[in-house]
Motif scaffolding. Structure first.
Motif, PDB file in Angstrom:
ATOM      1  N   LYS A 191       0.794  -1.219   0.000  1.00 34.68           N
ATOM      2  CA  LYS A 191       0.000   0.000   0.000  1.00 34.68           C
ATOM      3  C   LYS A 191       0.831   1.278   0.000  1.00 34.68           C
ATOM      4  CE  LYS A 191      -3.959  -2.101   0.029  1.00 34.68           C
ATOM      5  NZ  LYS A 191      -4.869  -2.017  -1.140  1.00 34.68           N
ATOM      6  N   ALA A 192       2.143   1.151   0.182  1.00 31.70           N
ATOM      7  CA  ALA A 192       3.036   2.316   0.176  1.00 31.70           C
ATOM      8  C   ALA A 192       2.609   3.354   1.204  1.00 31.70           C
ATOM      9  CB  ALA A 192       3.094   2.941  -1.227  1.00 31.70           C
ATOM     10  N   ARG A 193       2.105   2.890   2.334  1.00 36.04           N
ATOM     11  CA  ARG A 193       1.747   3.781   3.432  1.00 36.04           C
ATOM     12  C   ARG A 193       2.568   3.385   4.647  1.00 36.04           C
ATOM     13  NH1 ARG A 193      -2.292   7.083   5.343  1.00 36.04           N
ATOM     14  NH2 ARG A 193      -2.297   7.215   7.615  1.00 36.04           N
ATOM     15  N   ARG A 194       3.159   4.376   5.313  1.00 34.17           N
ATOM     16  CA  ARG A 194       3.993   4.071   6.465  1.00 34.17           C
ATOM     17  C   ARG A 194       3.149   3.567   7.637  1.00 34.17           C
ATOM     18  NH1 ARG A 194       8.117   8.136   9.661  1.00 34.17           N
ATOM     19  NH2 ARG A 194       6.163   9.122  10.324  1.00 34.17           N
ATOM     20  N   ILE A 195       3.535   2.435   8.155  1.00 35.23           N
ATOM     21  CA  ILE A 195       2.993   1.912   9.406  1.00 35.23           C
ATOM     22  C   ILE A 195       4.192   1.605  10.292  1.00 35.23           C
ATOM     23  CG2 ILE A 195       1.600   0.139  10.535  1.00 35.23           C
ATOM     24  CD1 ILE A 195       0.262  -0.424   7.863  1.00 35.23           C
ATOM     25  N   ARG A 196       4.167   2.099  11.506  1.00 34.01           N
ATOM     26  CA  ARG A 196       5.269   1.820  12.416  1.00 34.01           C
ATOM     27  C   ARG A 196       4.742   1.070  13.646  1.00 34.01           C
ATOM     28  NH1 ARG A 196       8.905   7.121  13.176  1.00 34.01           N
ATOM     29  NH2 ARG A 196       6.883   8.136  13.544  1.00 34.01           N
ATOM     30  N   HIS A 197       5.603   0.889  14.619  1.00 31.75           N
ATOM     31  CA  HIS A 197       5.280   0.065  15.783  1.00 31.75           C
ATOM     32  C   HIS A 197       5.297   0.894  17.064  1.00 31.75           C
ATOM     33  CE1 HIS A 197       5.670  -3.868  13.655  1.00 31.75           C
ATOM     34  NE2 HIS A 197       6.416  -3.117  12.861  1.00 31.75           N
ATOM     35  N   LEU A 198       4.474   0.470  18.008  1.00 33.35           N
ATOM     36  CA  LEU A 198       4.377   1.098  19.324  1.00 33.35           C
ATOM     37  C   LEU A 198       4.727   0.058  20.376  1.00 33.35           C
ATOM     38  CD1 LEU A 198       3.428   3.129  21.514  1.00 33.35           C
ATOM     39  CD2 LEU A 198       1.067   2.439  20.996  1.00 33.35           C
ATOM     40  N   LEU A 199       5.707   0.377  21.217  1.00 33.96           N
ATOM     41  CA  LEU A 199       6.080  -0.494  22.328  1.00 33.96           C
ATOM     42  C   LEU A 199       5.636   0.103  23.647  1.00 33.96           C
ATOM     43  CD1 LEU A 199       9.762  -1.520  21.452  1.00 33.96           C
ATOM     44  CD2 LEU A 199       7.707  -2.958  21.264  1.00 33.96           C
ATOM     45  N   ASN A 200       5.415  -0.775  24.618  1.00 37.15           N
ATOM     46  CA  ASN A 200       5.072  -0.384  25.983  1.00 37.15           C
ATOM     47  C   ASN A 200       6.077  -1.077  26.906  1.00 37.15           C
ATOM     48  OD1 ASN A 200       3.807  -0.992  28.675  1.00 37.15           O
ATOM     49  ND2 ASN A 200       2.150   0.262  27.854  1.00 37.15           N
ATOM     50  N   TRP A 201       6.794  -0.296  27.709  1.00 35.03           N
ATOM     51  CA  TRP A 201       7.858  -0.854  28.549  1.00 35.03           C
ATOM     52  C   TRP A 201       7.339  -2.008  29.408  1.00 35.03           C
ATOM     53  CZ3 TRP A 201       9.673  -2.310  33.202  1.00 35.03           C
ATOM     54  CH2 TRP A 201      11.064  -2.399  33.375  1.00 35.03           C
ATOM     55  N   GLY A 226       7.845   3.547  16.065  1.00 30.38           N
ATOM     56  CA  GLY A 226       7.216   4.844  15.855  1.00 30.38           C
ATOM     57  C   GLY A 226       6.845   5.568  17.119  1.00 30.38           C
ATOM     58  N   ALA A 227       6.693   4.833  18.236  1.00 31.00           N
ATOM     59  CA  ALA A 227       6.310   5.459  19.497  1.00 31.00           C
ATOM     60  C   ALA A 227       6.633   4.498  20.635  1.00 31.00           C
ATOM     61  CB  ALA A 227       4.818   5.810  19.498  1.00 31.00           C
ATOM     62  N   PHE A 228       6.789   5.060  21.834  1.00 29.95           N
ATOM     63  CA  PHE A 228       7.129   4.243  22.989  1.00 29.95           C
ATOM     64  C   PHE A 228       6.372   4.776  24.196  1.00 29.95           C
ATOM     65  CE2 PHE A 228       9.374   2.532  26.557  1.00 29.95           C
ATOM     66  CZ  PHE A 228       9.888   1.313  26.125  1.00 29.95           C
ATOM     67  N   THR A 229       5.751   3.848  24.945  1.00 33.16           N
ATOM     68  CA  THR A 229       4.982   4.223  26.128  1.00 33.16           C
ATOM     69  C   THR A 229       5.626   3.654  27.385  1.00 33.16           C
ATOM     70  OG1 THR A 229       2.883   4.412  24.949  1.00 33.16           O
ATOM     71  CG2 THR A 229       2.763   3.983  27.294  1.00 33.16           C
ATOM     72  N   PHE A 230       5.686   4.483  28.429  1.00 36.92           N
ATOM     73  CA  PHE A 230       6.239   4.059  29.712  1.00 36.92           C
ATOM     74  C   PHE A 230       5.129   3.598  30.643  1.00 36.92           C
ATOM     75  CE2 PHE A 230       9.576   6.898  28.164  1.00 36.92           C
ATOM     76  CZ  PHE A 230      10.685   6.104  28.370  1.00 36.92           C
TER      77      PHE A 230
END
Length: 314
Positions: A191-201, A226-230
């Motif tokens: 799809k040529a659309r950026r999808i990234r990942h989100l981690l949670n500590w 793409g993002a990180f949650t504490f």
């Protein structure tokens, strides 16, 4: 400075949305906190707010850039529908999840029309249900469909929870990180659309039963993060959790059994790649706390995270 997203709903008292005065005070306290750049808004069975978008729009700070997570709806739906989810090997269960995401996309775009295009920055998806009822191929197909929809400026994130590990009691037990990565890559290629990942500590620590797993997951994802949650986690029972329970503990300074120490927090901030969409704060509250006091632990972590960001990336 990296944007900070606060998941205040994890500490919200039961029935908050039904008490207008209490809800007004809750959001007033959040709007007064200058270190918050936006909230994580929970997708529920009633949408983004039981009273509708007009009510939600009044509560949110117009300068916030918020995110939306489908996790609450996914967890609620799984109670009565164990085959529900975007990675479900059951076609009907996967279709129900896809329809919910499609509906949520429409509501999200309406919220942007109300508050402005920058009011929503990201939408988080999950590889539910439990891995023994899922397949990487099904998740790949779901992501390909979702990536083909018009999301405007909203970034799609795949939120990793603890994967199903043989011989280990899971909290979520969703797909392994490598399977999620492969599904994302396939959807992006098509799809040529950026999808990234989100981690949670906390969820990474729960998966690996170790404070080192969050760092290992960051290394595995590299620039795909793409993002990180504490959020904290504990290997022993606490006053509000059993061992390795996903209840969003705070830092060890406030929740002594939590493995999320100040040093662990600094290590993550130093390790995550540049260009993250946001860093998140996701902290619950003791059962004995009331009203806006339930924000205390989360705001304590917020202060710690912003201090580390300032010192590490000045």
């Amino acid at each position: 400075m990296t944007s900070i997203i606060y998941s205040a709903y994890n500490a919200a008292p039961i029935g908050l949305t039904e008490d207008t005065a209490a809800e007004d005070l809750w959001y007033k306290a959040l709007r007064a906190e200058e270190r918050i750049d936006g909230l994580e808004l929970p997708l529920l069975q009633g949408g983004l707010h039981p009273q509708g978008l007009d009510r939600l729009g009044v509560l949110l700070d117009p300068d916030w850039s918020n995110t939306i997570s489908a996790m609450p709806l996914t967890l609620i739906s799984a109670i009565s529908d164990p085959h529900y989810g975007l990675a479900s090997a059951d076609h009907a269960g996967r279709q129900r999840a896809l329809e919910d995401v499609a509906s949520a996309r429409e509501e999200t775009r309406r919220l942007q029309e109300q508050l402005g295009p920058l009011s929503v920055r990201a939408f988080a998806l999950q590889s539910a249900p439990r891995a023994e009822r899922s397949s990487p191929e099904a998740f790949t197909d779901s992501l390909q469909q979702i990536a083909g929809w018009d999301w405007g400026n909203i970034e799609l994130l795949v939120e990793h929870s603890d994967a199903l590990i043989p011989g280990q009691a899971p909290q979520k037990g969703y797909l392994a990180l490598n399977d999620e990565m492969a599904a994302v890559q396939s959807a992006v290629d098509l799809k040529a659309r950026r999808i990234r990942h989100l981690l949670n500590w906390g969820r990474s620590a729960i998966e690996g039963r170790s404070s080192t797993t969050p760092g290992a997951h960051i290394d595995t994802l590299g620039p795909a993060l793409g993002a990180f949650t504490f959020s904290g986690a504990a290997p022993t029972a606490t006053s509000r959790s059993t061992a390795w329970e996903d209840v969003h503990l705070s830092l060890a300074t406030d929740d002594p059994a939590s493995l999320l120490t100040a040093d662990a927090l600094r290590a993550v901030v130093a390790k995550v790649p540049d260009g993250l969409s946001f860093l998140g704060i996701k902290v619950g509250a003791p059962a004995s706390s009331r009203g806006v006091d339930r924000l205390q632990l989360g705001l304590s972590m917020l202060a710690a995270v912003t201090d580390v960001i300032g010192s590490t990336r000045a």
